[in-house]
Design a protein around this motif. Structure first.
Motif, PDB file in Angstrom:
ATOM      1  N   SER A  50      39.099  36.581  35.334  1.00  0.00           N
ATOM      2  CA  SER A  50      38.548  35.237  35.457  1.00  0.00           C
ATOM      3  C   SER A  50      38.988  34.661  36.799  1.00  0.00           C
ATOM      4  CB  SER A  50      39.069  34.367  34.314  1.00  0.00           C
ATOM      5  OG  SER A  50      38.599  33.048  34.441  1.00  0.00           O
ATOM      6  N   THR A  51      38.166  33.779  37.349  1.00  0.00           N
ATOM      7  CA  THR A  51      38.566  33.142  38.600  1.00  0.00           C
ATOM      8  C   THR A  51      39.889  32.420  38.388  1.00  0.00           C
ATOM      9  OG1 THR A  51      37.188  31.229  38.100  1.00  0.00           O
ATOM     10  CG2 THR A  51      36.225  32.915  39.518  1.00  0.00           C
ATOM     11  N   GLY A  52      40.680  32.376  39.445  1.00  0.00           N
ATOM     12  CA  GLY A  52      42.001  31.753  39.374  1.00  0.00           C
ATOM     13  C   GLY A  52      43.120  32.761  39.161  1.00  0.00           C
ATOM     14  N   MET A  53      42.773  33.974  38.729  1.00  0.00           N
ATOM     15  CA  MET A  53      43.804  35.005  38.533  1.00  0.00           C
ATOM     16  C   MET A  53      44.302  35.486  39.896  1.00  0.00           C
ATOM     17  SD  MET A  53      42.123  37.242  35.397  1.00  0.00           S
ATOM     18  CE  MET A  53      43.553  38.257  35.011  1.00  0.00           C
ATOM     19  N   THR A  54      45.543  35.962  39.923  1.00  0.00           N
ATOM     20  CA  THR A  54      46.101  36.529  41.149  1.00  0.00           C
ATOM     21  C   THR A  54      45.649  37.981  41.289  1.00  0.00           C
ATOM     22  OG1 THR A  54      48.097  37.382  40.096  1.00  0.00           O
ATOM     23  CG2 THR A  54      48.175  35.084  40.910  1.00  0.00           C
ATOM     24  N   LYS A  55      45.883  38.540  42.473  1.00  0.00           N
ATOM     25  CA  LYS A  55      45.550  39.948  42.694  1.00  0.00           C
ATOM     26  C   LYS A  55      46.306  40.840  41.720  1.00  0.00           C
ATOM     27  CE  LYS A  55      45.976  39.535  47.329  1.00  0.00           C
ATOM     28  NZ  LYS A  55      46.046  40.003  48.735  1.00  0.00           N
ATOM     29  N   GLN A  56      47.561  40.532  41.472  1.00  0.00           N
ATOM     30  CA  GLN A  56      48.354  41.357  40.559  1.00  0.00           C
ATOM     31  C   GLN A  56      47.802  41.291  39.141  1.00  0.00           C
ATOM     32  OE1 GLN A  56      51.014  43.538  41.408  1.00  0.00           O
ATOM     33  NE2 GLN A  56      50.376  44.207  39.396  1.00  0.00           N
ATOM     34  N   GLN A  57      47.395  40.118  38.700  1.00  0.00           N
ATOM     35  CA  GLN A  57      46.834  39.976  37.360  1.00  0.00           C
ATOM     36  C   GLN A  57      45.529  40.757  37.228  1.00  0.00           C
ATOM     37  OE1 GLN A  57      46.667  35.692  37.341  1.00  0.00           O
ATOM     38  NE2 GLN A  57      48.748  35.476  36.544  1.00  0.00           N
ATOM     39  N   VAL A  58      44.679  40.704  38.249  1.00  0.00           N
ATOM     40  CA  VAL A  58      43.430  41.469  38.240  1.00  0.00           C
ATOM     41  C   VAL A  58      43.745  42.962  38.219  1.00  0.00           C
ATOM     42  CG1 VAL A  58      41.364  42.054  39.579  1.00  0.00           C
ATOM     43  CG2 VAL A  58      42.058  39.648  39.319  1.00  0.00           C
ATOM     44  N   ARG A  59      44.731  43.376  38.990  1.00  0.00           N
ATOM     45  CA  ARG A  59      45.119  44.792  39.010  1.00  0.00           C
ATOM     46  C   ARG A  59      45.597  45.237  37.628  1.00  0.00           C
ATOM     47  NH1 ARG A  59      46.088  48.295  43.315  1.00  0.00           N
ATOM     48  NH2 ARG A  59      45.887  46.609  44.801  1.00  0.00           N
ATOM     49  N   TYR A  60      46.338  44.385  36.928  1.00  0.00           N
ATOM     50  CA  TYR A  60      46.757  44.719  35.563  1.00  0.00           C
ATOM     51  C   TYR A  60      45.541  44.847  34.642  1.00  0.00           C
ATOM     52  CZ  TYR A  60      51.740  43.741  36.500  1.00  0.00           C
ATOM     53  OH  TYR A  60      53.032  43.756  36.975  1.00  0.00           O
ATOM     54  N   ALA A  61      44.556  43.981  34.798  1.00  0.00           N
ATOM     55  CA  ALA A  61      43.384  43.978  33.916  1.00  0.00           C
ATOM     56  C   ALA A  61      42.419  45.119  34.220  1.00  0.00           C
ATOM     57  CB  ALA A  61      42.662  42.634  34.015  1.00  0.00           C
ATOM     58  N   TRP A  62      42.139  45.362  35.486  1.00  0.00           N
ATOM     59  CA  TRP A  62      41.099  46.333  35.863  1.00  0.00           C
ATOM     60  C   TRP A  62      41.632  47.558  36.584  1.00  0.00           C
ATOM     61  CZ3 TRP A  62      36.018  43.817  38.013  1.00  0.00           C
ATOM     62  CH2 TRP A  62      35.370  43.129  36.987  1.00  0.00           C
ATOM     63  N   GLY A  63      42.891  47.565  36.965  1.00  0.00           N
ATOM     64  CA  GLY A  63      43.411  48.687  37.741  1.00  0.00           C
ATOM     65  C   GLY A  63      43.126  48.494  39.222  1.00  0.00           C
ATOM     66  N   ALA A  64      43.417  49.516  39.999  1.00  0.00           N
ATOM     67  CA  ALA A  64      43.235  49.431  41.450  1.00  0.00           C
ATOM     68  C   ALA A  64      41.748  49.426  41.796  1.00  0.00           C
ATOM     69  CB  ALA A  64      43.918  50.611  42.131  1.00  0.00           C
ATOM     70  N   PRO A  65      41.363  48.641  42.794  1.00  0.00           N
ATOM     71  CA  PRO A  65      39.958  48.625  43.205  1.00  0.00           C
ATOM     72  C   PRO A  65      39.589  49.939  43.893  1.00  0.00           C
ATOM     73  CG  PRO A  65      41.269  47.298  44.705  1.00  0.00           C
ATOM     74  CD  PRO A  65      42.184  47.732  43.606  1.00  0.00           C
ATOM     75  N   ASP A  66      38.282  50.221  43.932  1.00  0.00           N
ATOM     76  CA  ASP A  66      37.804  51.412  44.629  1.00  0.00           C
ATOM     77  C   ASP A  66      37.881  51.238  46.143  1.00  0.00           C
ATOM     78  OD1 ASP A  66      37.053  52.903  42.270  1.00  0.00           O
ATOM     79  OD2 ASP A  66      35.432  51.459  42.051  1.00  0.00           O
ATOM     80  N   ARG A  67      37.645  50.019  46.606  1.00  0.00           N
ATOM     81  CA  ARG A  67      37.734  49.729  48.049  1.00  0.00           C
ATOM     82  C   ARG A  67      38.251  48.309  48.228  1.00  0.00           C
ATOM     83  NH1 ARG A  67      32.151  51.354  47.916  1.00  0.00           N
ATOM     84  NH2 ARG A  67      31.597  49.236  48.500  1.00  0.00           N
TER      85      ARG A  67
END
Length: 119
Positions: A50-67
């Motif tokens: 969700s918007t407002g999440m930090t990069k670390q929180q997104v990484r926990y939710a979705w894993g590392a980005p492809d790019r």
């Protein structure tokens, strides 16, 4: 006959291996996310963002980005774009834009309009 059975067994093992590799893995421990607000913990556990999440929180939710792309700062604020691509089943691309370490925009790949047949 034994050769066919062996081939089927090897095929079954290969399918199970591929399914295991394609399944979601937990990318965090409870200790890593317990300090976040409850709603953020729930999003992470469901694999949602969700918007407002930090990069670390997104990484926990979705894993590392492809790019990732570091963009030019705007109004003195750091900007970074993360791209996630799914290829199993349906091709889908999501672009995430972070401004000052906060998720600000989630951009799905636009669907291409289908051509209508001329009558």
């Amino acid at each position: 006959m034994k050769r066919i059975e062996l081939s089927l067994f090897a095929f079954a093992i290969s399918i199970l291996f591929l399914i295991g590799c394609a399944s979601e893995r937990v990318r965090y421990t409870y200790d890593e996310i317990k300090g976040y607000p409850q709603n953020i913990q729930e999003l992470i556990m469901k694999g949602e963002i969700s918007t407002g999440m930090t990069k670390q929180q997104v990484r926990y939710a979705w894993g590392a980005p492809d790019r990732t792309t570091i963009l030019e700062p705007l109004d003195g604020k750091a900007r970074e774009e993360w791209i996630y691509t799914k290829l199993f089943g349906v091709y889908e691309e999501k672009r995430l834009l972070f401004i000052d370490d906060k998720l600000s925009y989630i951009i799905p790949e636009p669907k291409k309009p289908q051509k209508q047949e001329e009558q």
